[in-house]
Motif scaffolding. Structure first.
Motif, PDB file in Angstrom:
ATOM      1  N   LEU A  79     170.705 113.215 -49.470  1.00 30.67           N
ATOM      2  CA  LEU A  79     171.847 112.877 -50.331  1.00 30.67           C
ATOM      3  C   LEU A  79     171.391 112.326 -51.685  1.00 30.67           C
ATOM      4  O   LEU A  79     172.205 111.824 -52.450  1.00 30.67           O
ATOM      5  CB  LEU A  79     172.738 111.840 -49.642  1.00 30.67           C
ATOM      6  N   ALA A  80     170.092 112.400 -51.953  1.00 29.18           N
ATOM      7  CA  ALA A  80     169.493 111.904 -53.199  1.00 29.18           C
ATOM      8  C   ALA A  80     169.579 110.381 -53.317  1.00 29.18           C
ATOM      9  O   ALA A  80     169.631 109.836 -54.414  1.00 29.18           O
ATOM     10  CB  ALA A  80     170.090 112.597 -54.420  1.00 29.18           C
ATOM     11  N   ILE A  81     169.605 109.702 -52.186  1.00 29.98           N
ATOM     12  CA  ILE A  81     169.512 108.242 -52.173  1.00 29.98           C
ATOM     13  C   ILE A  81     168.022 107.930 -52.028  1.00 29.98           C
ATOM     14  O   ILE A  81     167.451 108.090 -50.951  1.00 29.98           O
ATOM     15  CB  ILE A  81     170.332 107.632 -51.007  1.00 29.98           C
ATOM     16  N   ASP A  82     167.395 107.536 -53.122  1.00 26.05           N
ATOM     17  CA  ASP A  82     165.946 107.303 -53.116  1.00 26.05           C
ATOM     18  C   ASP A  82     165.562 106.001 -52.420  1.00 26.05           C
ATOM     19  O   ASP A  82     164.510 105.917 -51.795  1.00 26.05           O
ATOM     20  CB  ASP A  82     165.406 107.278 -54.550  1.00 26.05           C
ATOM     21  N   ARG A  83     166.416 104.992 -52.602  1.00 23.80           N
ATOM     22  CA  ARG A  83     166.194 103.703 -51.946  1.00 23.80           C
ATOM     23  C   ARG A  83     167.481 103.320 -51.242  1.00 23.80           C
ATOM     24  O   ARG A  83     168.537 103.243 -51.872  1.00 23.80           O
ATOM     25  CB  ARG A  83     165.833 102.621 -52.970  1.00 23.80           C
ATOM     26  N   ALA A  84     167.389 103.101 -49.937  1.00 26.80           N
ATOM     27  CA  ALA A  84     168.568 102.741 -49.159  1.00 26.80           C
ATOM     28  C   ALA A  84     168.635 101.228 -48.991  1.00 26.80           C
ATOM     29  O   ALA A  84     167.629 100.588 -48.672  1.00 26.80           O
ATOM     30  CB  ALA A  84     168.521 103.414 -47.791  1.00 26.80           C
ATOM     31  N   LEU A  85     169.813 100.682 -49.212  1.00 27.91           N
ATOM     32  CA  LEU A  85     170.052  99.258 -49.014  1.00 27.91           C
ATOM     33  C   LEU A  85     170.638  99.038 -47.625  1.00 27.91           C
ATOM     34  O   LEU A  85     171.574  99.730 -47.224  1.00 27.91           O
ATOM     35  CB  LEU A  85     171.029  98.736 -50.074  1.00 27.91           C
ATOM     36  N   LEU A  86     170.056  98.082 -46.903  1.00 32.45           N
ATOM     37  CA  LEU A  86     170.605  97.648 -45.621  1.00 32.45           C
ATOM     38  C   LEU A  86     170.793  96.145 -45.689  1.00 32.45           C
ATOM     39  O   LEU A  86     170.015  95.450 -46.347  1.00 32.45           O
ATOM     40  CB  LEU A  86     169.668  97.979 -44.461  1.00 32.45           C
ATOM     41  N   THR A  87     171.816  95.644 -45.013  1.00 35.13           N
ATOM     42  CA  THR A  87     172.037  94.207 -44.943  1.00 35.13           C
ATOM     43  C   THR A  87     172.070  93.807 -43.476  1.00 35.13           C
ATOM     44  O   THR A  87     172.645  94.528 -42.645  1.00 35.13           O
ATOM     45  CB  THR A  87     173.341  93.798 -45.647  1.00 35.13           C
ATOM     46  N   VAL A  88     171.436  92.675 -43.178  1.00 37.36           N
ATOM     47  CA  VAL A  88     171.315  92.239 -41.786  1.00 37.36           C
ATOM     48  C   VAL A  88     171.604  90.743 -41.700  1.00 37.36           C
ATOM     49  O   VAL A  88     171.073  89.952 -42.486  1.00 37.36           O
ATOM     50  CB  VAL A  88     169.885  92.514 -41.249  1.00 37.36           C
ATOM     51  N   ALA A  89     172.412  90.379 -40.716  1.00 37.50           N
ATOM     52  CA  ALA A  89     172.669  88.953 -40.482  1.00 37.50           C
ATOM     53  C   ALA A  89     171.358  88.268 -40.096  1.00 37.50           C
ATOM     54  O   ALA A  89     170.579  88.814 -39.314  1.00 37.50           O
ATOM     55  CB  ALA A  89     173.701  88.788 -39.369  1.00 37.50           C
ATOM     56  N   PRO A  90     171.108  87.085 -40.642  1.00 37.58           N
ATOM     57  CA  PRO A  90     169.840  86.408 -40.386  1.00 37.58           C
ATOM     58  C   PRO A  90     169.563  86.119 -38.911  1.00 37.58           C
ATOM     59  O   PRO A  90     168.415  86.019 -38.504  1.00 37.58           O
ATOM     60  CB  PRO A  90     169.952  85.095 -41.164  1.00 37.58           C
ATOM     61  N   ASP A  91     170.625  86.017 -38.094  1.00 33.13           N
ATOM     62  CA  ASP A  91     170.421  85.741 -36.669  1.00 33.13           C
ATOM     63  C   ASP A  91     170.310  87.009 -35.814  1.00 33.13           C
ATOM     64  O   ASP A  91     170.145  86.928 -34.604  1.00 33.13           O
ATOM     65  CB  ASP A  91     171.543  84.840 -36.137  1.00 33.13           C
ATOM     66  N   ASN A  92     170.375  88.173 -36.443  1.00 35.39           N
ATOM     67  CA  ASN A  92     170.259  89.431 -35.707  1.00 35.39           C
ATOM     68  C   ASN A  92     168.783  89.842 -35.665  1.00 35.39           C
ATOM     69  O   ASN A  92     168.332  90.713 -36.406  1.00 35.39           O
ATOM     70  CB  ASN A  92     171.122  90.514 -36.361  1.00 35.39           C
ATOM     71  N   LEU A  93     168.037  89.193 -34.801  1.00 34.85           N
ATOM     72  CA  LEU A  93     166.593  89.384 -34.740  1.00 34.85           C
ATOM     73  C   LEU A  93     166.209  90.821 -34.401  1.00 34.85           C
ATOM     74  O   LEU A  93     165.233  91.345 -34.941  1.00 34.85           O
ATOM     75  CB  LEU A  93     165.976  88.410 -33.738  1.00 34.85           C
ATOM     76  N   ALA A  94     166.971  91.459 -33.531  1.00 29.46           N
ATOM     77  CA  ALA A  94     166.656  92.845 -33.160  1.00 29.46           C
ATOM     78  C   ALA A  94     166.772  93.762 -34.376  1.00 29.46           C
ATOM     79  O   ALA A  94     165.874  94.570 -34.638  1.00 29.46           O
ATOM     80  CB  ALA A  94     167.572  93.314 -32.038  1.00 29.46           C
ATOM     81  N   SER A  95     167.850  93.624 -35.139  1.00 21.57           N
ATOM     82  CA  SER A  95     168.040  94.487 -36.300  1.00 21.57           C
ATOM     83  C   SER A  95     167.039  94.153 -37.399  1.00 21.57           C
ATOM     84  O   SER A  95     166.557  95.053 -38.100  1.00 21.57           O
ATOM     85  CB  SER A  95     169.469  94.378 -36.817  1.00 21.57           C
ATOM     86  N   LEU A  96     166.714  92.886 -37.566  1.00 24.85           N
ATOM     87  CA  LEU A  96     165.694  92.524 -38.550  1.00 24.85           C
ATOM     88  C   LEU A  96     164.383  93.229 -38.222  1.00 24.85           C
ATOM     89  O   LEU A  96     163.707  93.758 -39.115  1.00 24.85           O
ATOM     90  CB  LEU A  96     165.486  91.006 -38.572  1.00 24.85           C
ATOM     91  N   SER A  97     164.032  93.276 -36.959  1.00 17.45           N
ATOM     92  CA  SER A  97     162.807  93.946 -36.529  1.00 17.45           C
ATOM     93  C   SER A  97     162.880  95.447 -36.789  1.00 17.45           C
ATOM     94  O   SER A  97     161.911  96.056 -37.264  1.00 17.45           O
ATOM     95  CB  SER A  97     162.577  93.669 -35.038  1.00 17.45           C
ATOM     96  N   VAL A  98     164.020  96.059 -36.503  1.00 17.72           N
ATOM     97  CA  VAL A  98     164.210  97.489 -36.725  1.00 17.72           C
ATOM     98  C   VAL A  98     164.034  97.833 -38.198  1.00 17.72           C
ATOM     99  O   VAL A  98     163.326  98.775 -38.554  1.00 17.72           O
ATOM    100  CB  VAL A  98     165.606  97.941 -36.227  1.00 17.72           C
TER     101      VAL A  98
END
Length: 168
Positions: free
Chosen positions: A122-141
């Motif tokens: 889709l021509a998105i060169d840099r993807a932004l993700l936001t993660v809740a600080p207490d979501n340790l599993a997603s932070l690791s992913v």
């Protein structure tokens, strides 16, 4: 553990996974102590429920596309790609979740890798993700997929940028 019939992949929402979708989402909501009432309408007319989720649609005021992570009749989770960022960059380009019965098996990492390939297309060169600080599993992913922290957003979530050119 259930042996999946094929490696799971991102797919267009489909009625093929009706039973496992409804059971998986219900189990996930109950595990989190969340309201499951929204599943009633989905269970009564799953065809319409799916139809409303197929294709590029405006969600959060931007064009977005929803995918389900599936293996044949097995529903594992959902992922959304926002084709452009919202004005406040609140949720980033990619949002995902794996339903409770399938968590801690590497599915989120695989979902995110697949989403980065779609973002690159889709021509998105840099993807932004936001993660809740207490979501340790997603932070690791996110970190495992090359996420570089960039402060916090207005909701207190940690912002990460991922270069999609390295996605495979």
């Amino acid at each position: 553990m259930i042996e999946l019939p094929a490696p799971p992949s991102l797919a267009t929402p489909s009625t093929q996974v009706q039973t496992s979708y409804l059971i998986g989402e219900q189990a996930d909501m109950l595990h989190r102590g969340s309201n499951t009432e929204w599943l009633r309408a989905a269970s009564l007319d799953f065809d319409s429920y799916v139809e409303e989720r197929v294709g590029v649609r405006e969600r959060w005021g931007v064009p977005s596309e929803l995918f389900w992570f599936t293996s044949h009749e097995y529903y594992i989770g959902s992922l959304v790609i926002r084709h452009t960022l919202t004005e406040d960059e609140g949720g980033g380009h990619i949002g995902y979740h794996v339903v409770y019965p399938w968590q801690r098996q590497g599915h989120a990492s695989q979902m995110l890798r697949s989403a980065l390939v779609k973002c690159r297309a889709l021509a998105i060169d840099r993807a932004l993700l936001t993660v809740a600080p207490d979501n340790l599993a997603s932070l690791s992913v996110v970190r495992r997929n090359g996420g570089v922290p960039d402060g916090t957003n207005h909701e207190g979530d940690i912002r990460f940028w991922i270069d999609t050119s390295v996605a495979n």
